[in-house]
Design a protein around this motif. Structure first.
Motif, PDB file in Angstrom:
ATOM      1  N   MET B 143       0.840  -1.203   0.000  1.00 38.68           N
ATOM      2  CA  MET B 143       0.000   0.000   0.000  1.00 38.68           C
ATOM      3  C   MET B 143       0.878   1.257   0.000  1.00 38.68           C
ATOM      4  N   GLY B 144       1.963   1.238   0.794  1.00 38.88           N
ATOM      5  CA  GLY B 144       2.848   2.401   0.887  1.00 38.88           C
ATOM      6  C   GLY B 144       3.519   2.690  -0.438  1.00 38.88           C
ATOM      7  N   ILE B 145       4.007   1.634  -1.093  1.00 34.11           N
ATOM      8  CA  ILE B 145       4.690   1.809  -2.375  1.00 34.11           C
ATOM      9  C   ILE B 145       3.710   2.302  -3.433  1.00 34.11           C
ATOM     10  N   CYS B 146       2.503   1.737  -3.427  1.00 33.99           N
ATOM     11  CA  CYS B 146       1.497   2.138  -4.401  1.00 33.99           C
ATOM     12  C   CYS B 146       1.108   3.596  -4.209  1.00 33.99           C
ATOM     13  N   TYR B 147       0.773   3.944  -2.966  1.00 35.01           N
ATOM     14  CA  TYR B 147       0.329   5.317  -2.717  1.00 35.01           C
ATOM     15  C   TYR B 147       1.481   6.313  -2.736  1.00 35.01           C
ATOM     16  N   GLY B 148       2.721   5.825  -2.540  1.00 35.00           N
ATOM     17  CA  GLY B 148       3.892   6.698  -2.648  1.00 35.00           C
ATOM     18  C   GLY B 148       3.961   7.340  -4.022  1.00 35.00           C
TER      19      GLY B 148
END
Lengths: 246, 268
Positions: B143-148
């Protein structure tokens, strides 16, 4: 209506000699080897589908298998998307309140799959361990009942076994046929995993075909076919093919 | 030019300066108000009139809500860090840095989040290095990488919104590029950045329902477990939907309040 009669008559003429076979649609969650799975050619195969095909032949109907995700498979039956479920459904009292079952076609115990080097031999050994099964299956009910263990539920049994293989879980509990298939037959998993022990349920657990409450027509049709293949040895032949002789 | 034929006393009004606009209260019957309190009212009504099964469903959900928040907060923190780096990278004049940052955004934007979750947990789980990655960490990473990547765009837009004159002035005063970014641009840009970050937070919370495929026991998973065991699909998912609704509406109110507070350059 008139065209329908005409069509029916036409069909009768075309199928002269053949009895008019009725379609019966079965829902299958084909992610449960060896009971039901999808082969390389995307056909639904396994012990269950073969039994269904044999029953159809014996009872004179045309079984249509519809691949359905387990999550929501019962809701689909209730809303009439298909006539029956042939997906290793265990006959439980709780389920009987919302659906009817045919006669049992298979007896199951719960198999506990662990890594070969894990010192897990009994239910007591599972204390403090992380164990998993497929969401909404009898295997998961067993997981939740084991005291002191953390139970996790997966969308598919294969995903739970994959996590066990990768060392993220201590044990996976599933129907014995499925458990032994992963732990003993599967080329890759069998090198690392083993079927540690079986958990015998307090009362015997059977698989049946689920139909909608009160749908006697379909239930009787399936029962008729099932009795026929048990009598003529067809059932034993299919059983031996998938699980070796009894 | 001839100036001042008539020497008239010019009266100058001295006011209070530019007024900070106060948003007019729309009263009780806004869509937000009706949905938010409507949802709460429906939950209460269902639990009081039919405690079996609705109250039983509701009691089954709280630890799922807790996990949902855990995933969301950790993911947003990770995405803020990645977003800042990506945003600065995409504004960088260094070709290599710019290329890396842009490629990251392109890749992530082109793969569905569900596939990313499966990939990080199940596909990479086959590699020795990732074997012990707990599902929670995999969920937060995905989720962090995607939303980053999306956050990178938010940061870039926020930094771009600051007038060029600001950095020119700062450079004339002897700040170098990094100091300019640190002490002049970012302190002003965060006003523009913060509201969209709030919106991303809400979007992330909703998308976090996807992590249930990693057997993370979030709100959605708890609802699905309840439904799959009791066969009460309608009741379970109705409750889950209402709980999500109450949470996201509560948060969106916070975001719009924040927007009002930060936005005093806007005129009505």
């Amino acid at each position: 209506m008139r065209t329908r009669i005409a069509l029916a008559l036409l069909a009768l003429f075309l199928m002269a000699g053949n009895a008019l076979a009725k379609d019966v649609v079965f829902a299958v969650d084909a992610t449960y080897p060896p009971m039901e799975m999808v082969d390389a050619n995307k056909n639904i195969v396994g012990f269950g589908p073969e039994i269904v095909a044999a029953i159809g032949k014996a009872a004179g109907f045309n079984p249509v298998l519809k691949n359905t995700a387990w999550d929501g498979i019962f809701a689909g039956l209730a809303s009439g998307k298909y006539d029956a479920i042939a997906s290793s459904v265990s006959i439980t009292d709780e389920r009987k309140q919302t659906m009817d079952f045919t006669d049992p076609y298979f007896e199951v115990k719960q198999g506990v799959v662990t890594a070969k080097d894990a010192a897990i031999k009994t239910v007591e050994d599972l204390k403090g361990k992380t164990i998993a099964s497929q969401m909404g299956t009898t295997g998961y009910f067993v997981c939740k009942k084991i005291e002191g263990a953390t139970a996790k539920s997966y969308d598919e049994i294969g995903l739970a076994v994959e996590d066990l293989y990768n060392g993220r879980l201590d044990a996976v509990i599933a129907d014995d046929a499925v458990a032994s298939n992963y732990a003993l037959q599967h080329e890759q998993y069998s090198q690392k995993l083993t079927l540690a022990f079986l958990i015998a349920p307090e009362k015997p657990e059977y698989l049946g075909f689920a139909v909608n409450k009160g749908n006697k027509e379909i239930a009787d049709l399936i029962n008729k076919g099932l009795a026929a293949i048990k009598a003529n040895g067809e059932y034993d032949k299919i059983y031996a093919k998938w699980f070796g002789s009894k | 030019m001839n100036q001042h034929f008539h020497k008239k006393a010019v009266k100058i009004d001295i006011g209070d300066g530019a007024a900070i606009p106060v948003k007019k209260d729309a009263g009780l019957f806004t869509a937000w108000w009706m949905t938010f309190f409507g949802a709460i009212a429906v939950i209460v009504y269902l639990c009081v009139t039919q405690p079996e099964p609705y109250w039983r469903v509701l009691k089954f959900l709280p630890d799922g809500v807790y996990v949902t928040f855990q995933v969301t907060i950790l993911s947003i923190l990770l995405s803020l860090v990645l977003g800042l780096v990506t945003g600065l990278g995409r504004l960088s004049r260094n070709k290599v840095v710019n290329l890396i940052a842009s490629t990251y955004v392109e890749i992530i934007r082109g793969i569905p989040l569900l596939v990313q979750l499966f990939y990080i947990y199940y596909a990479l789980g086959r590699l020795e290095f990732f074997k012990d990655l707990p599902p929670m960490a995999a969920a937060v990473a995905a989720m962090g990488i995607c939303y980053g990547a999306y956050m990178g765009e938010v940061f870039r837009a926020g930094i771009d919104s600051i007038d060029k004159g600001q950095s020119e002035a700062s450079r004339s005063l002897g700040f170098n590029r990094a100091q300019t970014m640190m002490y002049v641009i970012l302190p002003q840009a965060w006003r523009t950045i913060l509201p969209p970050v709030g919106n991303e937070f809400i979007a992330l919370l909703k998308d976090s329902s996807l992590v249930s495929v990693l057997a993370v026991a979030d709100l959605m998973r708890r609802g699905r477990e309840f439904a799959s065991e009791s066969f009460l699909y309608f009741e379970a998912y109705t409750m889950v939907a209402l709980v999500y609704l109450v949470i996201t509406l509560f948060l969106s109110k916070g975001v719009s309040k924040m927007e009002q507070r930060l936005n005093y350059y806007e005129r009505d």
